[in-house]
Design a protein around this motif. Sequence first.
Motif, short mmCIF file in Angstrom:
data_model
loop_
_atom_site.label_atom_id
_atom_site.label_comp_id
_atom_site.label_asym_id
_atom_site.label_seq_id
_atom_site.Cartn_x
_atom_site.Cartn_y
_atom_site.Cartn_z
N ILE A 63 0.83 -1.20 0.00
CA ILE A 63 0.00 0.00 0.00
C ILE A 63 0.87 1.26 0.00
CG2 ILE A 63 -1.66 1.31 1.39
CD1 ILE A 63 -2.98 -1.39 1.98
N GLU A 64 1.97 1.19 0.79
CA GLU A 64 2.91 2.32 0.79
C GLU A 64 3.45 2.56 -0.63
OE1 GLU A 64 3.95 4.51 3.22
OE2 GLU A 64 2.25 3.65 4.31
N SER A 65 3.72 1.44 -1.33
CA SER A 65 4.32 1.56 -2.66
C SER A 65 3.35 2.21 -3.66
CB SER A 65 4.77 0.20 -3.18
OG SER A 65 3.65 -0.52 -3.65
N LEU A 66 2.07 2.18 -3.32
CA LEU A 66 1.09 2.80 -4.22
C LEU A 66 1.14 4.32 -4.14
CD1 LEU A 66 -2.03 0.54 -3.69
CD2 LEU A 66 -0.41 0.50 -5.57
N LYS A 67 1.72 4.80 -3.02
CA LYS A 67 1.84 6.24 -2.87
C LYS A 67 3.00 6.74 -3.71
CE LYS A 67 0.38 6.35 1.95
NZ LYS A 67 0.85 6.67 3.28
N THR A 68 2.77 6.88 -4.97
CA THR A 68 3.85 7.35 -5.84
C THR A 68 3.57 8.80 -6.21
OG1 THR A 68 2.63 6.60 -7.74
CG2 THR A 68 4.24 5.07 -6.80
N GLU A 69 4.44 9.36 -7.00
CA GLU A 69 4.26 10.75 -7.41
C GLU A 69 2.95 10.96 -8.15
OE1 GLU A 69 7.46 12.63 -9.54
OE2 GLU A 69 8.87 11.79 -8.10
N SER A 70 2.54 9.91 -8.89
CA SER A 70 1.32 10.08 -9.67
C SER A 70 0.06 9.89 -8.82
CB SER A 70 1.31 9.11 -10.84
OG SER A 70 1.46 7.80 -10.36
N THR A 71 0.22 9.52 -7.54
CA THR A 71 -0.98 9.35 -6.73
C THR A 71 -1.12 10.42 -5.65
OG1 THR A 71 0.17 7.88 -5.21
CG2 THR A 71 -1.01 6.85 -7.03
N LEU A 130 -6.51 10.02 -15.85
CA LEU A 130 -6.12 10.08 -14.43
C LEU A 130 -6.30 8.74 -13.71
CD1 LEU A 130 -7.60 13.56 -13.43
CD2 LEU A 130 -5.30 13.02 -14.18
N VAL A 131 -7.31 7.98 -14.14
CA VAL A 131 -7.59 6.71 -13.45
C VAL A 131 -6.44 5.72 -13.67
CG1 VAL A 131 -8.97 5.71 -15.34
CG2 VAL A 131 -9.33 4.94 -13.00
N ILE A 132 -5.84 5.79 -14.86
CA ILE A 132 -4.73 4.89 -15.16
C ILE A 132 -3.50 5.29 -14.34
CG2 ILE A 132 -3.22 4.02 -17.02
CD1 ILE A 132 -6.24 3.26 -17.22
N GLU A 133 -3.30 6.62 -14.22
CA GLU A 133 -2.19 7.10 -13.38
C GLU A 133 -2.36 6.60 -11.96
OE1 GLU A 133 -1.50 11.34 -13.62
OE2 GLU A 133 -1.84 11.29 -15.79
N MET A 134 -3.64 6.61 -11.52
CA MET A 134 -3.88 6.21 -10.14
C MET A 134 -3.62 4.71 -9.94
SD MET A 134 -6.89 7.85 -7.97
CE MET A 134 -7.96 6.46 -8.02
N PHE A 135 -3.96 3.92 -10.91
CA PHE A 135 -3.64 2.49 -10.81
C PHE A 135 -2.13 2.26 -10.88
CE2 PHE A 135 -8.05 1.26 -12.43
CZ PHE A 135 -8.45 0.79 -11.20
N GLY A 137 -4.64 -2.63 -27.05
CA GLY A 137 -3.49 -2.60 -26.12
C GLY A 137 -3.78 -3.38 -24.85
N PHE A 138 -2.72 -3.57 -24.08
CA PHE A 138 -2.82 -4.24 -22.78
C PHE A 138 -2.03 -3.45 -21.75
CE2 PHE A 138 -3.28 -7.50 -25.98
CZ PHE A 138 -4.36 -8.25 -25.53
N PHE A 139 -2.60 -3.36 -20.55
CA PHE A 139 -1.87 -2.69 -19.46
C PHE A 139 -0.99 -3.69 -18.73
CE2 PHE A 139 -5.25 0.62 -19.66
CZ PHE A 139 -4.41 1.70 -19.84
N ASP A 140 0.01 -3.16 -18.06
CA ASP A 140 0.88 -3.97 -17.21
C ASP A 140 0.10 -4.45 -15.98
OD1 ASP A 140 3.34 -5.05 -17.11
OD2 ASP A 140 4.42 -3.14 -17.04
N ALA A 141 0.67 -5.43 -15.28
CA ALA A 141 -0.02 -5.98 -14.10
C ALA A 141 -0.11 -4.94 -12.99
CB ALA A 141 0.74 -7.19 -13.60
N VAL A 142 -1.30 -4.86 -12.38
CA VAL A 142 -1.48 -4.02 -11.20
C VAL A 142 -1.17 -4.87 -9.96
CG1 VAL A 142 -3.16 -2.69 -9.87
CG2 VAL A 142 -3.19 -2.60 -12.36
N GLY A 143 -1.48 -6.15 -10.06
CA GLY A 143 -1.13 -7.07 -8.97
C GLY A 143 -2.32 -7.67 -8.26
N ASN A 144 -3.53 -7.27 -8.62
CA ASN A 144 -4.67 -7.98 -8.05
C ASN A 144 -5.62 -8.40 -9.17
OD1 ASN A 144 -7.18 -6.20 -8.12
ND2 ASN A 144 -5.69 -4.81 -7.19
N PRO A 145 -6.22 -9.56 -9.00
CA PRO A 145 -6.93 -10.18 -10.13
C PRO A 145 -8.08 -9.34 -10.65
CG PRO A 145 -7.17 -11.49 -8.13
CD PRO A 145 -6.24 -10.38 -7.80
#
Lengths: 402, 236
Positions: free
Chosen positions: A49-57, A126-131, A183-191
Amino acid sequence: MISKESIVYSLRNLIQRKSRSFLTILSIFVGIITIFIFISFGLGLINYIESLKTESTVDKINIQPKGVGPPGLDDTFALSEEDLEAVDKTSGVIEASGVYFKPAEVRKNKELRFVWAISYDPEKPLVIEMFGTKIAKGRELRSGDSGKAVLGYNYLLKDKIFSEQSDINDRIELNGKELKIVGFFDAVGNPQDDSNIYITHDDFLEIYRGNSTGFNWIIAEVDSERIEEIIEKVEDSVRKSRNLEKGKEDFFVQSFEDLLEQFNRILLFIVVFVIAIALVSVLVSAVNTANTMVTSTLERKKEIGVMKAIGAKNSEVVKIFLFESAFLGLVAGVLGVIFGFFISYAGAEFLKRAGYGFLNPNFSPILFIGLILFAGVTGAISGTWPALRASKTRPTDALRYE
Amino acid sequence: MAKGKREVIRLEGVKKYYFMGENIVKAVDGVDMVINHGDFVAIMGPSGSGKSTTMNLVGSLDLPTDGEIYLDGHNIARLSESSLAQIRGKKIGFIFQSFNLIPNLTAKENIMLPMLFQGLRIDERELKAEKLLELVELTDRKNHYPNQLSGGQQQRVAIARALANDPDVILADEPTGNLDTKTGEKVMNFLEEFNRKGKTIIMVTHDPELAKEHAKIVYWMKDGKIEKTTKTKKAR
């Protein structure tokens, strides 16, 4: 003094009473394994969860209707174009974008699956940035795209969503409408998020004609320095746009950070709660260890008497029994973290294959050392009372004891 | 005090009472005793006469209800447990009827134990234990556990253990009680030899022959009191 003789003596005693030592170790071991698994996964989740706090979030806030059910399933309230405009015009908001999402049935080669369809404005993704994800293959959506879709990562895998892996230019049917994969997005990590299908607003509104009352989310990028203040202003703007009195909002505004904090708090609470339960099992095993030690001191009462007769001070007797109980704890601790590590590791591999890659345990060295010491100290504490009691045995009483 | 003789143990009006509900058991009821350096003393008496309790008091394994006990001029009747342990370990060696070796230690380790409690270094402990094993003729049995040794061998290990810290006094409680005559004889010969080398031996026994044959002075106890004191031919 801890000497060769006393260590050898203690170890031989523990070995001689094999089954009892084994059962005592087993009882502490179970608690340590449990704690190890929960802490390693708990730390892993918190780190995730900490790792989700990136510059884009850090600069994102989202506005959601306060529905009764989960977002996307409950259409009692939704946010309108006017609300979006009001958000966009609020000072401090850099840009804002509405997001629709709804459950969808997707069909490919006669295989039917239920997933989430999400639509966003390709100009403002923005939603993609957030993911926090990027394109893995192909391209993103472009404005003006019609009948095009970008898919989550899991569609790239065989036997994950569909039996065959999908590719660019493949066709899928979403609620009856044919779409071409671009296109395909990279893995977010949850199914769940890795199964999403992303389309444009036009396609979405066409597919869900008459079924959609508005945006399920409005995401805004704001000046992160003034985020608290902007949240209040956005609340104000949306309230005005929806003609609502203060305190009677049917929506809420939250920064992504807050959302993550909230997750973290809940997570931490759950982890602490589960560890507390595991600690009860450790407490039970401590009582068990104390019981083992009491039995052991009674069996060796005469030996204690002899040792005192030949010059052992009380503290010497205490040390022998403390060493034995601490040793039992240490062995349980070492075995517990080793087994705990393998179970967590295997569990994480299994979860990863099942698509829950974000459930990744954290194996901090402190966890290993800390738990081994904890087990040793628990053993030592359990042995304290029996050891003190044994040391106070009067030599004459002990020598008479058969 | 005889001329040239140093006093090792002095008991003055020593009493040991056990309180059992309403009854008082007077195990030792006013014993006075002086034991000099180099004596071989036997405390004789039937069971229940108070001889073992007296020995426990002399050996500071127990504290008297009343009276004073001096060991090398120091009153030990009022010492703390830990100080008693320290003194006991240094000045007194114990030999018990049932040997009382620690089952999970080898012969050698059993002998090393009292030295450990006195804080000797491991190399000192090993060296001394080897010497003592040689003395009691058990070098070839040093790595055997007590249950791998015969009764006589166990008692010899116990003797070596009693000598580990080079104590002035050896207290032997029925040392031959669990041994056959021949083995018992060997054990007694060891004790006599140590006595000749200057150790003070105090032996508790119920066997008058054993007392007369080996000891120099015999205290006859009955009902917690010393009935009479006799000198044997060895004293002369």
